[in-house]
Design an enzyme around this catalytic site. Sequence first.
Site, PDB file in Angstrom:
ATOM      1  N   SER A  17       1.028  -1.356   0.098  1.00 26.82           N
ATOM      2  CA  SER A  17       0.018  -0.012   0.064  1.00 26.82           C
ATOM      3  C   SER A  17       0.816   1.382  -0.258  1.00 26.82           C
ATOM      4  O   SER A  17       2.206   1.644   0.381  1.00 26.82           O
ATOM      5  CB  SER A  17      -0.962   0.372   1.565  1.00 26.82           C
ATOM      6  OG  SER A  17      -1.686   0.992   1.674  1.00 26.82           O
TER       7      SER A  17
ATOM      8  N   TYR B 259      -1.426   5.641  -4.848  1.00 24.77           N
ATOM      9  CA  TYR B 259      -2.617   6.619  -4.693  1.00 24.77           C
ATOM     10  C   TYR B 259      -1.620   8.241  -4.996  1.00 24.77           C
ATOM     11  O   TYR B 259      -0.908   8.355  -4.786  1.00 24.77           O
ATOM     12  CB  TYR B 259      -3.185   6.691  -3.038  1.00 24.77           C
ATOM     13  CG  TYR B 259      -4.056   5.864  -2.958  1.00 24.77           C
ATOM     14  CD1 TYR B 259      -5.446   5.456  -3.436  1.00 24.77           C
ATOM     15  CD2 TYR B 259      -3.718   4.917  -0.998  1.00 24.77           C
ATOM     16  CE1 TYR B 259      -5.908   4.273  -2.529  1.00 24.77           C
ATOM     17  CE2 TYR B 259      -4.353   3.717  -1.108  1.00 24.77           C
ATOM     18  CZ  TYR B 259      -5.794   3.941  -1.563  1.00 24.77           C
ATOM     19  OH  TYR B 259      -6.817   2.649  -1.290  1.00 24.77           O
TER      20      TYR B 259
ATOM     21  N   THR C 109      -5.017   2.402  -7.068  1.00 23.32           N
ATOM     22  CA  THR C 109      -6.261   1.779  -6.996  1.00 23.32           C
ATOM     23  C   THR C 109      -7.083   3.508  -7.659  1.00 23.32           C
ATOM     24  O   THR C 109      -6.802   4.414  -7.025  1.00 23.32           O
ATOM     25  CB  THR C 109      -6.288   2.139  -5.529  1.00 23.32           C
ATOM     26  OG1 THR C 109      -5.432   0.591  -5.192  1.00 23.32           O
ATOM     27  CG2 THR C 109      -7.811   1.646  -5.132  1.00 23.32           C
TER      28      THR C 109
ATOM     29  N   LYS D 118      -6.809  -1.013 -10.352  1.00 25.56           N
ATOM     30  CA  LYS D 118      -7.467  -1.552  -9.238  1.00 25.56           C
ATOM     31  C   LYS D 118      -8.777  -0.746  -9.169  1.00 25.56           C
ATOM     32  O   LYS D 118      -9.033   0.343  -8.652  1.00 25.56           O
ATOM     33  CB  LYS D 118      -6.670  -1.899  -8.489  1.00 25.56           C
ATOM     34  CG  LYS D 118      -7.399  -2.479  -6.636  1.00 25.56           C
ATOM     35  CD  LYS D 118      -6.418  -2.317  -5.626  1.00 25.56           C
ATOM     36  CE  LYS D 118      -7.415  -3.167  -5.014  1.00 25.56           C
ATOM     37  NZ  LYS D 118      -7.438  -2.696  -4.230  1.00 25.56           N
TER      38      LYS D 118
ATOM     39  N   HIS E  65     -13.397  -2.099  -3.564  1.00 23.80           N
ATOM     40  CA  HIS E  65     -12.439  -1.701  -2.187  1.00 23.80           C
ATOM     41  C   HIS E  65     -12.926  -2.435  -0.760  1.00 23.80           C
ATOM     42  O   HIS E  65     -12.847  -2.313  -0.063  1.00 23.80           O
ATOM     43  CB  HIS E  65     -11.910  -0.981  -2.237  1.00 23.80           C
ATOM     44  CG  HIS E  65     -11.753  -0.069  -1.266  1.00 23.80           C
ATOM     45  ND1 HIS E  65     -10.268   0.753  -2.749  1.00 23.80           N
ATOM     46  CD2 HIS E  65     -10.206   0.030   0.060  1.00 23.80           C
ATOM     47  CE1 HIS E  65      -9.086   1.198  -1.497  1.00 23.80           C
ATOM     48  NE2 HIS E  65      -9.289   1.110  -0.175  1.00 23.80           N
TER      49      HIS E  65
HETATM   50  C1  FMN Z   1      -8.137  -2.281   6.111  1.00 16.82           C
HETATM   51  C2  FMN Z   1      -7.772  -2.530   5.212  1.00 16.82           C
HETATM   52  C3  FMN Z   1      -6.510  -1.306   4.839  1.00 16.82           C
HETATM   53  C4  FMN Z   1      -6.709  -1.312   3.291  1.00 16.82           C
HETATM   54  N1  FMN Z   1      -6.099  -0.072   2.037  1.00 16.82           N
HETATM   55  C5  FMN Z   1      -5.792  -0.399   0.727  1.00 16.82           C
HETATM   56  C6  FMN Z   1      -4.742   0.428   0.419  1.00 16.82           C
HETATM   57  O1  FMN Z   1      -4.262   0.652   0.922  1.00 16.82           O
HETATM   58  N2  FMN Z   1      -4.780   0.612  -1.003  1.00 16.82           N
HETATM   59  C7  FMN Z   1      -5.929  -0.368  -1.486  1.00 16.82           C
HETATM   60  O2  FMN Z   1      -5.936  -0.529  -2.449  1.00 16.82           O
HETATM   61  N3  FMN Z   1      -7.108  -0.974  -0.731  1.00 16.82           N
HETATM   62  C8  FMN Z   1      -6.797  -0.795  -0.285  1.00 16.82           C
HETATM   63  N4  FMN Z   1      -7.587  -2.439   0.762  1.00 16.82           N
HETATM   64  C9  FMN Z   1      -8.958  -2.876  -0.185  1.00 16.82           C
HETATM   65  C10 FMN Z   1      -8.198  -4.324   0.000  1.00 16.82           C
HETATM   66  O3  FMN Z   1      -6.606  -4.193  -1.575  1.00 16.82           O
HETATM   67  C11 FMN Z   1      -8.633  -5.074  -0.977  1.00 16.82           C
HETATM   68  O4  FMN Z   1      -9.603  -4.619  -2.139  1.00 16.82           O
HETATM   69  C12 FMN Z   1      -9.935  -6.124  -0.700  1.00 16.82           C
HETATM   70  O5  FMN Z   1      -9.077  -5.755   1.030  1.00 16.82           O
HETATM   71  C13 FMN Z   1     -10.651  -6.716  -0.387  1.00 16.82           C
HETATM   72  O6  FMN Z   1     -11.399  -7.174  -0.387  1.00 16.82           O
HETATM   73  P1  FMN Z   1     -11.356  -8.831   1.420  1.00 16.82           P
HETATM   74  O7  FMN Z   1     -10.847  -7.981   2.516  1.00 16.82           O
HETATM   75  O8  FMN Z   1     -12.641  -9.203   1.246  1.00 16.82           O
HETATM   76  O9  FMN Z   1     -10.031 -10.114   0.627  1.00 16.82           O
HETATM   77  C14 FMN Z   1      -7.663  -2.234   2.511  1.00 16.82           C
HETATM   78  C15 FMN Z   1      -8.879  -3.282   2.731  1.00 16.82           C
HETATM   79  C16 FMN Z   1      -8.764  -3.301   4.097  1.00 16.82           C
HETATM   80  C17 FMN Z   1      -9.958  -4.376   3.916  1.00 16.82           C
END
Ligand code: FMN
Length: 355
Positions: free
Chosen positions: A107, A131, A157, A226, A250
Amino acid sequence: MSSPLTVADYELLAEERLEPGPWAYLAGGSGDEWTLRENRTAFARWTFRPRVLCDVSEISTATTVLGQRIELPVVVAPLSYQQLYHPDAEIATARGAAAAGTAMAVSTFSTRSHEEITAAAPGLTQWCQLYVFQDRGVTREHLAGAAGGGCSAVVLTVDTPRLGRRERDIRVGFEVPSDLPLPYARSAVGDAAVNPADQFALLDASVSWRDLEWVAAEGRLPVVLKGIATAEDAQLAVEHGAAAVVVSNHGGRQLDGARATLDVLPEVVEAVGGRAEVYLDGGIRRGTDVAKALALGARAVLAGRAPIFGLAAAGEDGVRDVLELLGEELALTLCLLGCASPEEITRAHVQPAPA
Ligand SMILES: Cc1cc2nc3c(=O)[nH]c(=O)nc-3n(C[C@H](O)[C@H](O)[C@H](O)COP(=O)(O)O)c2cc1C
């Protein structure tokens, strides 16, 4: 609990170990959390059509993503602020991913740098999740750090012009500790912005298709988009040179009411028409989920919360174990479907569940 056997077991352990703030931030979604639930429910709307007598004496779960071999079609999704979940943070996640033989996206709000991760997990296929900050200088430095730090792709993203309203976080008063190391974001967010929404308010909401060229030129790496949730945007992604797209909402944390990713996948696969790789994330908790996504045309999936439940429960070993158990469940599913490898699973191996 005796040894955890499933991702759900790891989820319970993670909830037990974490303080209410980090747990809310990890587990929650936006608004009524309808999309969060739908991401899971959508997998139950598909059933399998197993074939028999196919010689499944040897099963491989290996595949490639952007030309790199991975031992299972489950890549670790980018997930912010991992030091909230374990003191070894992204280092433990990276080592767990490397031990399981898969790739990891890191991230923009990582608490460890790409260089530190490469040093700790040599050989790991590492992607940089980007980002774009309003201060382009910060993003330029981030991209330089990605290329120099061993990343082989940029995952841009595109579903986060503002942060979704995460009511669980508000209720428990979750704040990002101001001393959390954020090598790619601290210079933009300073010490004052302590809630995630304030940190994300510093991102550039004006980013549009035109900026893709800038990202590709600055990063000099293949770009993965993404957060694609329609055929129209999948088509534009291909036209703008994306090497891959991730069908993602997300993890149900942005637009509540958006469709489950598994429901979106078929139209994206059709629109892309083999011109880029298609991945899916959202709700992956079982090897059968991975198999259904592959059957509907994904090349691989990304898992966000699942490996981080492992991180919170048992650090590097927990991450590895979660990924390996998903791999073992997938191998069993492939075998019982009559497929010796991910390439052999097709649309004919699934059908909608009876209404
Ligand atoms: C706590 C948390 C933080 C996340 N941080 C980011 C991030 O910094 N950048 C990003 O592109 N997606 C982020 N995501 C989304 C994840 O990359 C991903 O799309 C999502 O968790 C997929 O669903 P799942 O948790 O059910 O596998 C985050 C998700 C969670 C749960």
